[in-house]
Design an enzyme around this catalytic site. Sequence first.
Site, PDB file in Angstrom:
ATOM      1  N   GLU A 213       1.054  -1.132  -0.169  1.00 55.86           N
ATOM      2  CA  GLU A 213       0.135   0.210  -0.051  1.00 55.86           C
ATOM      3  C   GLU A 213       1.066   1.312   0.195  1.00 55.86           C
ATOM      4  O   GLU A 213       1.987   1.110   0.628  1.00 55.86           O
ATOM      5  CB  GLU A 213      -0.892  -0.061   1.384  1.00 55.86           C
ATOM      6  CG  GLU A 213      -1.841  -1.298   1.358  1.00 55.86           C
ATOM      7  CD  GLU A 213      -2.806  -1.401   0.182  1.00 55.86           C
ATOM      8  OE1 GLU A 213      -3.066  -0.186  -0.487  1.00 55.86           O
ATOM      9  OE2 GLU A 213      -3.031  -2.534  -0.119  1.00 55.86           O
TER      10      GLU A 213
ATOM     11  N   HIS B  75      -7.537  -3.948  -0.094  1.00 55.71           N
ATOM     12  CA  HIS B  75      -6.667  -2.882   0.014  1.00 55.71           C
ATOM     13  C   HIS B  75      -5.706  -2.704   1.278  1.00 55.71           C
ATOM     14  O   HIS B  75      -5.580  -1.739   1.912  1.00 55.71           O
ATOM     15  CB  HIS B  75      -7.462  -1.374  -0.120  1.00 55.71           C
ATOM     16  CG  HIS B  75      -8.152  -1.282  -1.536  1.00 55.71           C
ATOM     17  ND1 HIS B  75      -7.697  -1.331  -2.878  1.00 55.71           N
ATOM     18  CD2 HIS B  75      -9.634  -1.318  -1.874  1.00 55.71           C
ATOM     19  CE1 HIS B  75      -8.332  -1.271  -3.632  1.00 55.71           C
ATOM     20  NE2 HIS B  75      -9.533  -1.317  -3.048  1.00 55.71           N
TER      21      HIS B  75
END
Length: 948
Positions: A31, A163
């Site tokens: 990320e 995510h």
Amino acid sequence: MTLPRRKDNLVTQSPQVQSPIHEICVAVDLETTGLDSERDEIIEIGAVKFQGDEVLDTFQTLVNPGRPLPPFIRALTGITQKDLDGAPYFSSVAPDLMAFLGSHPIVGQNISFDLAFLRQKLVAQSNPAYDTRDLASALMPYFPEYSLGRLVEELGLGHARPHRAWDDADVTRQVYLALVEHALEVPAHQISEIARWAMRSRWSMAQLFKRIENAALSASPPAKMDQALDLEALRKRLPRSRPLSANVDLVPIDISLLERLFAPDGPLSRRFPGYEARQEQQRMAVEVAKAINGAEHLVVEAGTGVGKSVAYLLPAMLFAVANNKRVVVSTATINLQDQLIRKDIPALIEALSTEPEFSNAEIKVAQLKGRANYLCLRRWLNLRDSETLSQEEARLLSKTMLWMQDTTTGDRAEIGTAGRELQAWPHFSADGGDCVAPEGVCFFRHAKDEAESAHILVVNHSLLLTDLARGGGAIPPYDYLIIDEAHHLEEEATKRFGFDIIHRETESLVDGLVSAGGMVEKTRFAVRLSSLADHRRRDFEELLTRLAEDTLHWRQMWHQFRKVIYSVMLQYRDASDDSSQIQVTSSTRAQPAWADVEIAWENADLSLKEALDGLTEALEAIEDSSDIQIPNQDAVALEASALLQQGTDLRDHTLEFVIHPRKEMIYWLTAGVIEGTAEMHAAPLSVAPALQDGLFAQTKSVVMTSATLSADGTFDYFRRRVGIELSSELLVGSPFNYKKAVLLATPPDIPEPTTGGYQSAVADAVIELALAAEGRTMVLFTSYNALRATHAAVLGPLSAAGIRLLGQGIEAPPRQLLRSFQDDPKAVLLGTNTFWEGVDLRGGQLKVLILARLPFNPPSDPVFAARSELFEDPFKEFAVPQAILRFRQGFGRLIRSQEDRGVVVVLDRRLSSRAYGKTFIEAIPPCTTTDAPITALRGQVHEWLQRP
Ligand code: SF4
């Protein structure tokens, strides 16, 4: 072919060949604070080391980026600034990460993104990389998309926390294993081909495909190496069909039979559970039948819920079958085309088959698209044997080979193609070039055959109008035409009857000629391997060298020309106007600066002519060499001929734009994608004459229908725009009870759109209304800038309330956004143009629809500005009716079924402060209304949505 499994779930293999399943790999996901590896930073790392189904080790850490976390990333990942403040910096975790990765292959979704960040920090410099998106794209032709979420869904896997790095890495591991397992089941001779193409294109997946090939061959060596594509089997799947032969004396549609089909105890009621006879639908069907019987044109507006496709399809089918006569149906959107072909038409055929009159009738239906949609087998075979392939071509070859094992259409819509694969598609498609339609297998010819034999032929507006612009030939002749979504007719005709000279197109011409793998290189390669005599080979080489030089020289001159055009564009642009487009009129051309454009064009044209002459000479030389075996001669000739056509069109269009403009056309310039350059566009001043002469005068009956064709209660505006003079007309309203279903709010405390404070008032209203509905809210904007500004202002407050924000052009492409919105009951979607129509959210998926402002066309739009000059009162006669039609389309997004209920909020005070405002309100069905201020609206919205 499934390989036997050992107890530990690893695939049994002969000792000398290691299956890719045995290979130790590391699935990685990062990320980050943004998308740019040079400017953004890593905030989380997740990695899973695995061998087959066994997870050997895991690595997971947050990383302090040393900078504030953007709100968008916080909302996307759920990671907070506080989480990161206490996390280690990358430099502290790097040694452990490097040790964890070792030299194992790295597996990832879009792995080049993660590797760019890692390699920027000198980690994972030389590990092999396996991309799950690439793998899926090559092996799973029928998957519509290759995003991680979609792969997880298609492969039936679970994904707990998208995510977040570790979860994404672990699910990527599972996707990878599923794909490799699938690859091991692909016949060995097909995998061998894929491995060969991967090697030729120097694709990073080559090593993996070679391993899969070895494993497949070792597990089950084929008796003989079959052809990866069985052309004979393919030919059998594409049989020739007989063209329709119409009866000489046409039998009219039996109106009483038609009415009987709609009756409460008729075949439709038996076929469709919950069927209710609708007066509006029956009335429309009868009028369509009368128009066809009387060879008349008809304009029909049918409100939402009338069921207009059944209302035109049934009479069309009765007429076509009774007379063996083709009826063409044209739609604007793929959604409607799919719905007709897959749902409505098969259901109607089934319903009719229960009637004695139709029990033996064969109703043939076909769909036809533009040539560019079909795979050209000749090009495919040439690419298959090509020594020079790009990675995209290798991936598309793999995908299309697997697809061709069972497709009967060769239509690109059946397979997932996106991004750079789309750019490579022209190398595979049936568009362009000298196509002689030989006796061999051809998907496009098969589609045309099917079209010629069909009673109902479904096409799209783009093909219909392109065919019209080119004088016919693509669509088989027709006398009866139904145009659904007819409100798009003018816009689509504007595109098809004009042209664009844009950077992408000119670069593709240059690339097609001189890039690595381009026509010059391919021809040179072929000539070297040919049996040409030495002196002829030398001549050929010289010709190709000259062609390459001329092309590069032309590109340089062309670039100069676009710079000159851009500087002229800057001069003409009003200093107070920040518009990035200007209209080129006769007075523009009369200015002294236009002489510079003409001189720059003459220089560019001279060099383009030289390049095209060279190309013509090369093409003739290739064609003249049929006696002396140039390998791939067919391929290079086809490529050369397509490029010649492209170059000639470019030359003709530019000549018209710069030197010989036509008085019936509009010309304008826009800023180019490359800074400091301009692009050229042309469109007809009116599409009416071409439609009138080419379509309405040549066809016995054209039925035009849509839910939004009338403005101010009449069809006058639509008729004038498309040039239809003589026709019947019908306006049938929606059967829905809008008074009960819609609360229409026009809050008076919103400032006028052009005044200060408007933008912040819109943002506040969006927050209030989204909170009142707890999501399920769509906001439609007329400009992308307003959308972005609102997105930035509402993101924080909505995220804090647990409501997900989805912004067009910010989070994902429109189709993906819509899916996310449908799946998430607590979401707000901000959209522009594409969301004003065609979005079908039923069953309570949408509760609050906000129209940020009345959808007037921007006056800076050159086509709008030029066409406005044709009116005495352009605002009243042109701008208002156009905006009303758009407003009605936007409004129509809320109520899609009898059960839907919701609130429409228009944040534009002009609805009540301007005289024209009431024409907008009168154009939509009567609703329950409120003019409560925003502050009081929240309670009313809440209360309205709670009502039974
Ligand atoms: S006929 Fe034309 S489109 Fe069809 S395979 Fe041959 S070259 Fe391709």
